[in-house]
Design a protein around this motif. Structure first.
Motif, PDB file in Angstrom:
ATOM      1  N   VAL A  79       3.128 -14.613  -2.022  1.00  0.00           N
ATOM      2  CA  VAL A  79       3.983 -14.412  -0.851  1.00  0.00           C
ATOM      3  C   VAL A  79       3.691 -13.067  -0.195  1.00  0.00           C
ATOM      4  CG1 VAL A  79       6.365 -14.054  -0.091  1.00  0.00           C
ATOM      5  CG2 VAL A  79       5.826 -15.917  -1.671  1.00  0.00           C
ATOM      6  N   HIS A  80       3.528 -12.021  -1.004  1.00  0.00           N
ATOM      7  CA  HIS A  80       3.306 -10.688  -0.453  1.00  0.00           C
ATOM      8  C   HIS A  80       1.867 -10.492   0.031  1.00  0.00           C
ATOM      9  CE1 HIS A  80       7.128 -10.176  -2.554  1.00  0.00           C
ATOM     10  NE2 HIS A  80       7.355  -9.208  -1.696  1.00  0.00           N
ATOM     11  N   ARG A  81       0.934 -11.180  -0.570  1.00  0.00           N
ATOM     12  CA  ARG A  81      -0.437 -11.147  -0.056  1.00  0.00           C
ATOM     13  C   ARG A  81      -0.500 -11.821   1.313  1.00  0.00           C
ATOM     14  NH1 ARG A  81      -3.845 -12.737  -5.586  1.00  0.00           N
ATOM     15  NH2 ARG A  81      -3.677 -10.672  -6.578  1.00  0.00           N
ATOM     16  N   GLU A  82       0.205 -12.939   1.451  1.00  0.00           N
ATOM     17  CA  GLU A  82       0.266 -13.618   2.749  1.00  0.00           C
ATOM     18  C   GLU A  82       0.945 -12.720   3.777  1.00  0.00           C
ATOM     19  OE1 GLU A  82       0.604 -18.235   1.086  1.00  0.00           O
ATOM     20  OE2 GLU A  82       2.403 -17.088   1.617  1.00  0.00           O
ATOM     21  N   LEU A  83       2.049 -12.110   3.366  1.00  0.00           N
ATOM     22  CA  LEU A  83       2.776 -11.217   4.267  1.00  0.00           C
ATOM     23  C   LEU A  83       1.881 -10.080   4.743  1.00  0.00           C
ATOM     24  CD1 LEU A  83       5.466 -10.194   5.520  1.00  0.00           C
ATOM     25  CD2 LEU A  83       5.901  -9.022   3.351  1.00  0.00           C
ATOM     26  N   ALA A  84       1.183  -9.430   3.811  1.00  0.00           N
ATOM     27  CA  ALA A  84       0.311  -8.304   4.156  1.00  0.00           C
ATOM     28  C   ALA A  84      -0.786  -8.716   5.118  1.00  0.00           C
ATOM     29  CB  ALA A  84      -0.299  -7.707   2.889  1.00  0.00           C
ATOM     30  N   SER A  85      -1.253  -9.964   5.015  1.00  0.00           N
ATOM     31  CA  SER A  85      -2.348 -10.419   5.872  1.00  0.00           C
ATOM     32  C   SER A  85      -1.952 -10.467   7.340  1.00  0.00           C
ATOM     33  CB  SER A  85      -2.837 -11.797   5.423  1.00  0.00           C
ATOM     34  OG  SER A  85      -1.921 -12.819   5.806  1.00  0.00           O
ATOM     35  N   GLY A  86      -0.646 -10.500   7.617  1.00  0.00           N
ATOM     36  CA  GLY A  86      -0.201 -10.591   8.985  1.00  0.00           C
ATOM     37  C   GLY A  86       0.501  -9.363   9.512  1.00  0.00           C
ATOM     38  N   LEU A  87       0.769  -8.393   8.654  1.00  0.00           N
ATOM     39  CA  LEU A  87       1.453  -7.184   9.101  1.00  0.00           C
ATOM     40  C   LEU A  87       0.543  -6.337   9.993  1.00  0.00           C
ATOM     41  CD1 LEU A  87       3.411  -6.268   5.867  1.00  0.00           C
ATOM     42  CD2 LEU A  87       4.406  -6.903   8.063  1.00  0.00           C
ATOM     43  N   SER A  88       1.146  -5.590  10.907  1.00  0.00           N
ATOM     44  CA  SER A  88       0.393  -4.887  11.945  1.00  0.00           C
ATOM     45  C   SER A  88      -0.010  -3.477  11.568  1.00  0.00           C
ATOM     46  CB  SER A  88       1.227  -4.842  13.234  1.00  0.00           C
ATOM     47  OG  SER A  88       1.563  -6.135  13.665  1.00  0.00           O
ATOM     48  N   MET A  89       0.234  -3.074  10.318  1.00  0.00           N
ATOM     49  CA  MET A  89      -0.088  -1.713   9.896  1.00  0.00           C
ATOM     50  C   MET A  89      -0.903  -1.748   8.597  1.00  0.00           C
ATOM     51  SD  MET A  89       2.890  -2.797   8.456  1.00  0.00           S
ATOM     52  CE  MET A  89       4.050  -2.503   9.788  1.00  0.00           C
ATOM     53  N   PRO A  90      -1.568  -0.639   8.232  1.00  0.00           N
ATOM     54  CA  PRO A  90      -2.253  -0.579   6.941  1.00  0.00           C
ATOM     55  C   PRO A  90      -1.265  -0.790   5.796  1.00  0.00           C
ATOM     56  CG  PRO A  90      -2.959   1.214   8.369  1.00  0.00           C
ATOM     57  CD  PRO A  90      -1.787   0.572   9.045  1.00  0.00           C
ATOM     58  N   ILE A  91      -1.725  -1.496   4.763  1.00  0.00           N
ATOM     59  CA  ILE A  91      -0.874  -1.826   3.621  1.00  0.00           C
ATOM     60  C   ILE A  91      -1.547  -1.373   2.326  1.00  0.00           C
ATOM     61  CG2 ILE A  91       0.167  -3.691   2.277  1.00  0.00           C
ATOM     62  CD1 ILE A  91       1.537  -3.292   4.922  1.00  0.00           C
ATOM     63  N   GLY A  92      -0.787  -0.658   1.503  1.00  0.00           N
ATOM     64  CA  GLY A  92      -1.276  -0.246   0.201  1.00  0.00           C
ATOM     65  C   GLY A  92      -0.688  -1.114  -0.906  1.00  0.00           C
ATOM     66  N   PHE A  93      -1.525  -1.615  -1.783  1.00  0.00           N
ATOM     67  CA  PHE A  93      -1.086  -2.382  -2.949  1.00  0.00           C
ATOM     68  C   PHE A  93      -1.130  -1.486  -4.183  1.00  0.00           C
ATOM     69  CE2 PHE A  93      -2.185  -5.901  -0.178  1.00  0.00           C
ATOM     70  CZ  PHE A  93      -1.264  -6.874  -0.511  1.00  0.00           C
ATOM     71  N   LYS A  94      -0.015  -1.375  -4.885  1.00  0.00           N
ATOM     72  CA  LYS A  94       0.017  -0.572  -6.096  1.00  0.00           C
ATOM     73  C   LYS A  94      -0.511  -1.358  -7.288  1.00  0.00           C
ATOM     74  CE  LYS A  94       3.683   2.635  -4.849  1.00  0.00           C
ATOM     75  NZ  LYS A  94       4.897   3.333  -5.320  1.00  0.00           N
ATOM     76  N   ASN A  95      -1.119  -0.635  -8.235  1.00  0.00           N
ATOM     77  CA  ASN A  95      -1.499  -1.315  -9.473  1.00  0.00           C
ATOM     78  C   ASN A  95      -0.228  -1.852 -10.139  1.00  0.00           C
ATOM     79  OD1 ASN A  95      -1.658   1.916 -10.413  1.00  0.00           O
ATOM     80  ND2 ASN A  95      -0.566   0.617 -11.865  1.00  0.00           N
ATOM     81  N   SER A  96      -0.349  -2.909 -10.915  1.00  0.00           N
ATOM     82  CA  SER A  96       0.817  -3.553 -11.522  1.00  0.00           C
ATOM     83  C   SER A  96       1.465  -2.648 -12.558  1.00  0.00           C
ATOM     84  CB  SER A  96       0.418  -4.886 -12.152  1.00  0.00           C
ATOM     85  OG  SER A  96      -0.585  -4.690 -13.128  1.00  0.00           O
ATOM     86  N   THR A  97       2.674  -2.998 -12.989  1.00  0.00           N
ATOM     87  CA  THR A  97       3.436  -2.140 -13.895  1.00  0.00           C
ATOM     88  C   THR A  97       2.738  -1.948 -15.243  1.00  0.00           C
ATOM     89  OG1 THR A  97       4.721  -4.086 -14.555  1.00  0.00           O
ATOM     90  CG2 THR A  97       5.653  -2.673 -12.843  1.00  0.00           C
ATOM     91  N   ASP A  98       1.873  -2.886 -15.623  1.00  0.00           N
ATOM     92  CA  ASP A  98       1.143  -2.723 -16.881  1.00  0.00           C
ATOM     93  C   ASP A  98      -0.160  -1.946 -16.703  1.00  0.00           C
ATOM     94  OD1 ASP A  98      -0.503  -4.506 -15.591  1.00  0.00           O
ATOM     95  OD2 ASP A  98      -0.380  -6.088 -17.113  1.00  0.00           O
ATOM     96  N   GLY A  99      -0.401  -1.462 -15.471  1.00  0.00           N
ATOM     97  CA  GLY A  99      -1.587  -0.646 -15.215  1.00  0.00           C
ATOM     98  C   GLY A  99      -2.778  -1.415 -14.681  1.00  0.00           C
ATOM     99  N   ASN A 100      -2.633  -2.713 -14.472  1.00  0.00           N
ATOM    100  CA  ASN A 100      -3.746  -3.535 -14.009  1.00  0.00           C
ATOM    101  C   ASN A 100      -4.108  -3.184 -12.562  1.00  0.00           C
ATOM    102  OD1 ASN A 100      -5.462  -5.562 -13.113  1.00  0.00           O
ATOM    103  ND2 ASN A 100      -4.392  -7.195 -14.225  1.00  0.00           N
ATOM    104  N   VAL A 101      -5.298  -2.621 -12.369  1.00  0.00           N
ATOM    105  CA  VAL A 101      -5.770  -2.250 -11.034  1.00  0.00           C
ATOM    106  C   VAL A 101      -6.472  -3.417 -10.361  1.00  0.00           C
ATOM    107  CG1 VAL A 101      -7.276  -0.682  -9.746  1.00  0.00           C
ATOM    108  CG2 VAL A 101      -5.956   0.177 -11.682  1.00  0.00           C
ATOM    109  N   GLN A 102      -7.064  -4.287 -11.167  1.00  0.00           N
ATOM    110  CA  GLN A 102      -7.800  -5.418 -10.591  1.00  0.00           C
ATOM    111  C   GLN A 102      -6.893  -6.302  -9.761  1.00  0.00           C
ATOM    112  OE1 GLN A 102     -11.253  -5.869 -10.926  1.00  0.00           O
ATOM    113  NE2 GLN A 102     -10.797  -7.268  -9.235  1.00  0.00           N
TER     114      GLN A 102
END
Length: 387
Positions: free
Chosen positions: A193-216
């Protein structure tokens, strides 16, 4: 019995039959206590519109951020402000101080104020100004949404661009026009849902690594959000619509540490950039990422957070690559306090994560600006030597 024509039917008897038989009260809203209508986004925007100068600021600052992310501007992006806004008056006082710092340091720093109105919770707790604006359990979401937009409009009037975390997929329709940078938090990095949302937002979007530290997972989100998507949403009039996005080319990774400890070291940055390259995310992956000095990178200790910022400034001054921006949690007063109605709270102090006090924040901003100056001098000297 003739089949129903559906919601678009022009025949009154079909509409009546649909309303009577298409939904069965026995099987819906079993766990719903109350449903309160909220005005459509367009009504909030009409009530609290952006002026021409504010619109220009949003557009200009978004482009400045893009230029930093794409390696076309050597300034440092700094996202700084309260962990979450619970008192618009205190937030506006803080914004006035930060706006002055932005003006004085704009040749080296691109400063954007954190204006976070939604707080994801690991279990339960106060979920932000929109959800419970009076911090007393009355959950006046209509008031909270109005206050959130009003706060953004007021901050922009001071000449200061804003940043926020996008949590609810409907919220952006109410005030995304006033936001220059957005984040997808650690708990939602893997959310489609949030990946889809980010694809349409009009500004730069930063994705944080997950709570367990997963950067991938964050790198994959940058990749997925760069593509077009189709999904359900609502428009400015509150109607349910099918959305087709173009994809967002300005997504990037934020290192925020994890439950296992910090991840802002030089080796962590190198590994994160390698994950971005392997995921074939976006062209921003070749230039660097943001580091959140708060959360898992400081153990939610504002004293340690300030030390993290100082360490990052030293690395920037030494010419270390890969860091395009820094995030800090900062407010008028340092530390934090338990959530309670405004009349019972210390003015200007966070009710979520601990924040760095303003005086200390100002020192850190000047130190980061000095680090950018040193980095520039180092780069010019290297060019002279090569010539």
């Amino acid at each position: 019995m003739q089949p129903l024509r559906g919601p678009g039917s022009s025949q009154d008897n079909d509409q009546q039959r649909l309303s009577q038989s298409a939904v069965y009260p026995e099987t819906v809203d079993v766990n719903i206590r109350q449903l309160d209508p909220i005005p459509a986004p367009r009504l909030f925007i009409r009530d609290l519109p952006l002026g021409s100068e504010q619109i220009d600021l949003v557009l200009r600052s978004r482009q400045e951020i893009r230029d930093v992310l794409h390696g076309q501007d050597d300034r440092l992006l700094v996202i700084v402000g309260p962990c979450s806004i619970h008192d618009p008056k205190a937030a506006l006082e803080y914004a006035g101080l930060l706006a002055q710092a932005r003006e004085e340091l704009q040749d080296r720093l691109v400063i954007v104020m954190r204006a976070y109105f939604e707080k994801p919770r690991t279990t339960v707790g106060w979920k932000g100004l929109i959800n419970d604006p009076d911090v007393n359990g009355t959950f006046d979401i209509r008031k909270g949404m109005w206050l959130a937009r009003k706060t953004l409009v007021n901050i922009l009037e001071l000449g200061l661009p804003t940043a926020t975390e996008w949590l609810d997929p409907i919220t952006p329709q109410y005030f995304s026009d006033a936001v220059s940078w957005g984040a997808i938090g650690a708990r939602n990095t893997e959310s489609q849902v949030h990946r889809e949302l980010a694809s349409g937002l009009s500004m730069p979007i930063g994705f944080k690594n997950s709570t367990d530290g997963n950067v991938q997972a964050a790198a994959d989100s940058c990749y997925a959000s760069s593509f077009e998507h189709h999904f359900l949403s609502v428009n400015l009039d509150g109607q349910v619509i099918s959305v087709e996005t173009k994809g967002n080319p300005d997504c990037h990774v934020i290192l925020r540490g994890s439950a296992h400890g910090p991840n802002y070291s030089a080796s962590d940055v190198h590994e994160a950039l390698e994950s971005l390259r392997q995921s074939k995310a976006t062209e921003t992956s070749g230039y660097g990422l943001l580091i959140d000095a708060a959360h898992g990178n400081c153990g939610k200790d504002e004293q340690v957070e300030a030390q993290v910022v100082e360490e990052l400034a030293e690395r920037l001054a030494a010419g270390k690559s890969g860091i395009l921006g820094i995030m800090m949690e900062s407010f008028l007063q340092g530390g934090h306090q338990s959530a309670a109605p405004l009349s019972e709270l210390t003015y200007g102090q966070s009710i979520t994560d601990a924040c760095i006090a303003w005086d200390r924040t100002r020192e850190l901003l000047e130190r980061l600006a000095a680090a950018v100056s040193t980095r520039r001098e180092r780069g010019m000297n290297q060019k002279r030597e090569q010539a």
